[in-house]
Write an enzyme that holds these catalytic residues in place. Structure first.
Site, PDB file in Angstrom:
ATOM      1  CD1 TRP A 164      33.888 -51.258  44.709  1.00 28.41           C
ATOM      2  CD2 TRP A 164      32.744 -52.549  43.270  1.00 28.41           C
ATOM      3  NE1 TRP A 164      34.709 -51.519  43.631  1.00 28.41           N
ATOM      4  CE2 TRP A 164      34.042 -52.306  42.751  1.00 28.41           C
ATOM      5  CE3 TRP A 164      31.856 -53.335  42.538  1.00 28.41           C
ATOM      6  CZ2 TRP A 164      34.455 -52.833  41.514  1.00 28.41           C
ATOM      7  CZ3 TRP A 164      32.268 -53.855  41.318  1.00 28.41           C
ATOM      8  CH2 TRP A 164      33.555 -53.606  40.824  1.00 28.41           C
ATOM      9  CG  ASP A 165      28.518 -48.741  49.442  1.00 27.01           C
ATOM     10  OD1 ASP A 165      28.622 -49.820  50.034  1.00 27.01           O
ATOM     11  OD2 ASP A 165      28.976 -47.677  49.881  1.00 27.01           O
TER      12      ASP A 165
END
Lengths: 420, 420
Positions: A164-165
């Protein structure tokens, strides 16, 4: 030929950890001038693991490749003004800030607007209301660890990849380029916010997983199987592991052919009144299929399997260790990875831009990261027109700082100050 | 107010599975006109799981939100020409193709150049040399499953999230916008290629993992722990699981305070001559720290923990199931998720663009996907200027097709043909 489609952009990045810096990295790898601003001594991510033998952060060194570094204490009023000045410098490709600052030192969009009416700010945050979140907490909240790992486990399994980063960084860069395009068309600036939690929710939503959970209930953990089709891992005679996938009818036929199991599965289809050319049927019978195929793989070594699987056009890969992946990347002349000479580290295997432009060569070669403060003088002089004397004064008062190697060669009066 | 910074772009997407369609989705959610071209009857991803109760694909329906759909048999010479025509239609924001086609039906960049010298093509592929790969095989090859899962396991663990697919889609969109910007500046088109294998290698490279593997050796599996800092999962008295993270000194102090363990850790620091305010020390003692904290969590229910953890500003999240994540998203008025009325499915919880523009509202609201062939007539008429008669002729010869609901209302002579 290296193509640099973003060479007209000047971006100031004041962001830590993965998402914000990977936004700037993607832009720098397409030729943008990305000035990373850090506190003197470095931000909270400056010494993050993994570390080189020298103690330098391989994480920091790889997320900041090809950027310029300014060390500047934006916690002081004067430093804060300098940061706003840098982010609003004149020019059609400038006036762009990427940040993940929080609290009283934050540079707001209004701070930028006071200097430049068409400023673009891209603010990375945890939750859209400003509460903190990181990849690990967002992933737990969005339900993915509960679907990951062995079917016999009741424990959630975190993925180690900060997916997700990385996706938030790429999404932030996408928003930034859209905002630049909008400004080019209309003259208007933009305030863009991108929250890790939104990216994760939107990500599982795009895959249909939210709708699935509401309509079908929660999907249980199902080990290394590919959902909705056939694909799983097999052990070889020499204890390697392979991932083998048959998404399409052609891939399924290839797998049956190379393993000589076509008659077995034909008889099974008759016995169970099913058609394994449909991927949903293969998913429903995944354990049965895997059990029938397993002895064939277990009787052969990886090297014995490689040729036949490739010749039959089976979709497969060995599970490699990261060290094996690095060695293979190093051996591949066309790879996006190559050795760079990283200050503070030495030779380091680093990667360039995955986009290939107008041919087989990667668009942005792997390059080194700066050392903290490497470009403080140059950027302050060039972007803000500060004189050597003015920069020397800021150094004296520790509003800005230089990289160690720059102190000796500084154009300012650093030498005399340091001996004072 | 919905801001649509890409409303000047007209993109033709001819791509299956996750990466290509998620590129088009990101663009559509910022206002681009994205025309998805599929074979009549749908491509290989048209019925992919998860499915709705109706049998329609929730996967397809969520990856194609807000696009227009043209059903067109590009395997025929005439259909291939129409696809090239659509991808090279005139206009400053048109002339853009995203595809993942392979083999003899592929539309090459040269096909586009023959019609439009400034065409932009973004080609998504597995390996950069054209060999096929999917998220599962790429992930196995790049070493991530070997780092994922329990420290006591020797098996690689696949992540269920197609992280490389999503990141490839976002990277493709980024390349596309960079190419549009380049064309706006210089008048030149671009041929951009983005391979899943390159995105994965570049992704682990950006995190420093390739350099780490070469310098430090392979990182072992380490369960749900956060690498290089402190963070892990805890069970509650009522059998919930929490992810709790202390990356910064402040987060560590908060965790010690709420669990009343500060004196324990102070004594431990003395005994072991370490300083747990350094995240590397917390990582090295992660099992010890977790063992000391575990009874505190195990003695309390999730609801008993929620208030104290939030008040102390601990960074944490419950592990939620996907169904819980969906319910929470539904209850949150400011969420990027909302119900849409999806043809063939009915009400469906779908997500919009995670980028928030000029305020708290998401920039692109969640909208429905088209049905296959919903926009065939409209797009052929509007983009290529085909007459009703010409479109009717293409329908007759099954070069193009309409969605079932469109057949009755078609402006062409479909009705008479169907009764013939």
């Amino acid at each position: 030929m290296t193509i640099t489609p973003l060479s007209h952009l000047h971006v100031v990045e004041c962001a830590t950890f993965v998402a914000g810096p990977s936004c700037g990295l993607a832009l720098a790898q397409m030729g943008a001038d990305v000035v990373r601003v850090d506190l003197p001594g470095g931000g909270s991510d400056h010494l993050r693991w993994p570390l080189a033998r020298s103690g330098a952060s391989l994480y920091w060194s790889n997320l900041n490749k090809g950027k310029r570094s300014v060390a500047l204490d934006y916690r002081t009023p004067e430093g804060h003004e300098l940061l706003v000045d840098l982010a609003t410098r004149p020019g059609p490709g400038a006036g762009i800030l990427v940040d993940n600052l929080v609290g009283r030192h934050r540079v707001t969009h209004e701070d930028l607007l006071a200097r430049r009416a068409d400023a673009i700010s891209v603010h990375v945050l945890g939750f859209p209301d400003g509460r903190p979140a990181v990849d690990y907490t967002v992933n737990a909240a969005v339900g993915v660890p509960g679907m990951t790992g062995s079917a016999t486990s009741s424990e959630p399994v975190n993925h180690v990849l900060p997916a997700w980063d990385l996706l938030t960084g790429s999404t932030a860069a996408l928003g930034l380029l859209a905002a630049v395009g909008r400004r080019d068309q209309t003259g208007e600036g933009s305030r863009v916010e991108v929250a890790l939690a939104d990216v994760a929710l939107s990500g599982v939503g795009a895959l249909g997983w939210l709708a699935e959970a509401e309509q079908q209930g929660d999907r249980p953990q199902h080990g290394n199987h590919v959902y909705g089709s056939f694909g799983t891992s097999f052990a070889t005679a020499d204890d390697h592991r392979l991932m083998v996938v048959a998404l399409t009818p052609g891939q399924w036929r290839a797998l049956c052919a190379v393993t000589s199991t076509a008659p077995v599965f034909a008889a099974l289809e008759d016995a169970l009144s099913t058609d394994l050319h449909h991927e949903s049927a293969r998913y429903e019978l995944r354990e049965t299929i895997a059990s029938i195929l397993r002895p064939w793989f277990a009787a052969r070594t990886l090297e014995e399997l490689r040729g036949p699987l490739d010749e039959a056009r089976v979709l497969w890969s060995p599970y490699r260790s990261m060290r094996e992946a690095a060695a293979d990347a190093r051996a591949d002349q066309r790879s996006v990875a190559r050795d760079v000479d990283q200050p503070g580290v030495g030779p380091m295997l680093a990667t360039g831009n995955p986009l290939r432009w107008d041919g087989p060569a990667p668009v942005g070669d792997a390059v080194a990261s700066p050392e903290l403060g490497d470009d403080t003088e140059e950027v302050l002089a060039e972007s803000l027109g500060l004189t050597t004397h003015e920069i020397g004064d800021l150094l004296d008062r520790e509003v800005v700082a230089l990289a160690p190697a720059r102190r000796a060669t500084s154009r300012t009066t650093t030498d005399t100050r340091e001996s004072a």
